[in-house]
Structures are given as structure tokens and as C-alpha cells.
Enzyme design. Structure first.
Site, mmCIF file in Angstrom:
data_model
loop_
_atom_site.group_PDB
_atom_site.id
_atom_site.type_symbol
_atom_site.label_atom_id
_atom_site.label_comp_id
_atom_site.label_asym_id
_atom_site.label_seq_id
_atom_site.Cartn_x
_atom_site.Cartn_y
_atom_site.Cartn_z
ATOM 1 N N CYS A 21 0.876 -1.168 0.000
ATOM 2 C CA CYS A 21 0.000 0.000 0.000
ATOM 3 C C CYS A 21 0.910 1.213 0.000
ATOM 4 C CB CYS A 21 -0.909 0.011 1.226
ATOM 5 S SG CYS A 21 -1.939 1.506 1.335
ATOM 6 N N GLU A 78 -3.856 1.256 -6.546
ATOM 7 C CA GLU A 78 -2.984 0.153 -6.940
ATOM 8 C C GLU A 78 -2.861 0.206 -8.459
ATOM 9 O OE1 GLU A 78 -0.281 -1.719 -6.644
ATOM 10 O OE2 GLU A 78 -1.134 -2.040 -4.646
#
Length: 225
Positions: free
Chosen positions: A2, A105
């Protein structure tokens, strides 16, 4: 991993986390990146009241000689927390919630290019990553101290699996107070919190490549393509 996320809906923070004192000076963030100060609520509540405060994103262990080690500690793998010297004590004693309302992402395409994807709750409401925090003291005589944190990651759910082999741990609302319990907790007691979040409650869509540059802090980062 992340590595980028958003915190835009600040007015909803108090609605979603009424038991945590809101920040005084927060502004909407469309492209939060590692090594920046980020909002987090730590489990060392003052006077019994938790509050959102700023911590450096990139955990600096208390024993570190050089604070630059934090640049490599933006994420911590849930499966190995109990055995890693940088994280095992923090898991037992220093946990935090990191508020967000979406994260990014990059999906790899057949031609080798990467498409940025924006992932959030279907409701659009804020949520909280599971994090660990530390307080580092400069031993060189300067006397400075730094509070820092890391985002815990786990295996991906069905939504995230086509995008990446990891996803951030999102703490269910029913377990947020357990995660911020100031008492020492064992890894076994917390294991169920570190599971992938239910995919059916989340959504993802492609967004502008504006987000690729961490210096771009604009609404265009989350605009659907």
C-alpha cells in the site's frame, strides 16, 4: 503493498469515528505518499480519549541508529509481524488506525503498461487501515524525536487479487476499538483482524495517470477514466 491513498471526506471522519477526536488542521488529500506526515490514531490515549494526530509514514524502530530506515518500513506483512524485530513489540503494544477513504494500486496490462486503479468502499465512506507506530529518539545529542507508523498488509481478496498480491489490512468497524486497546495484546488475539477485508463491500475503477506523480495533489487523481 500500500503506497498511495486518499483522505478527502474529512467532514465524515467524526461521523465514522465519533470516539476519536478530529484533527484541527487537516486538508483534503488526493495523493498521500510514503515519508509524508499522515493522520493516525494511536492506542496511547490521553485522558481516555483517542485523537487523530500526525505521524511520519515509514516506521522508525526505537532502536534504529539512522531514521532513514523508515523509508523501507512503509508496509509490514501481517504474516510475519510476530517474528520481525522491527514490528513484534509494536504489534503487542503500539497499534494505530490510519483513516482513509480510498487507495491506489496499479494494474499490469497485457502490453506491459500499468493502469492506476482507485479502490474504495462501495458506500464511499472513510475506513481505517491497521497500523503500527513507534517513537524514535535521536541519540546523537540533538534531542529530537519522531513518531512514525507503518500500514499492515495481508493477502488480497477477490477484488484485489487481479491487481496485486497484497492489500492493506482494513479494520472492520466492529474491531476498531479492539485494535486500539492500550493493553498488551498477543498476536493470536489480533489475528482475525488482519484478514482480507470482504471484497463485496469494495469497488475499484481506473483513474487518470495524474496520480502516478506523487507531487500531483489534485481532484483529477481520482477521476474515473
Amino acid at each position: 503493498m500500500c503506497g498511495r491513498y486518499t483522505l478527502i471526506r474529512l467532514s465524515d471522519l467524526q461521523l465514522k469515528f465519533p470516539w476519536i477526536a478530529p484533527p484541527d488542521d487537516a486538508i483534503p488529500r488526493y495523493n498521500i505518499a510514503p515519508t509524508q506526515p499522515i493522520l493516525a490514531a494511536t492506542n496511547d490515549a490521553v485522558g481516555g480519549r483517542f485523537r487523530f494526530d500526525y505521524l511520519l509514514w515509514g516506521l522508525i524502530p526505537s532502536w534504529a541508529k539512522d531514521p532513514s530506515i523508515g523509508n523501507r518500513m512503509i508496509n509490514a506483512r501481517a504474516e510475519t509481524l510476530p517474528e520481525k524485530p522491527a514490528f513484534r513489540n509494536a504489534l503487542r503494544r503500539r497499534r494505530c488506525l490510519i483513516p482513509a477513504d480510498g487507495f491506489y494500486e496499479w494494474r499490469k496490462e497485457p502490453d506491459g503498461t500499468k493502469t492506476p486503479m482507485y479502490i474504495q468502499m462501495k458506500s464511499g465512506e472513510p475506513f481505517a487501515f491497521a497500523g503500527l507506530w513507534e517513537e524514535w529518539h535521536d541519540q546523537s545529542g540533538a534531542g529530537s524525536q519522531v513518531r512514525s507508523c507503518t500500514v499492515i498488509t495481508t493477502t488480497p481478496n477477490e477484488l484485489m487479487a487481479p491487481l496485486h498480491d497484497r492489500m492493506p489490512v482494513i479494520v472492520p468497524e466492529s474491531r476498531q476499538r479492539d485494535w486500539l486497546d492500550p493493553r498488551e495484546r498477543s498476536a493470536e488475539e489480533l489475528a482475525d483482524i488482519l484478514a482480507p477485508y470482504p471484497a463485496e463491500e469494495m469497488t475499484a475503477h481506473p483513474v487518470s495517470k495524474t496520480v502516478n506523480n506523487a507531487r500531483n495533489e489534485v481532484p483529477q487523481c481520482i477521476e474515473p477514466m
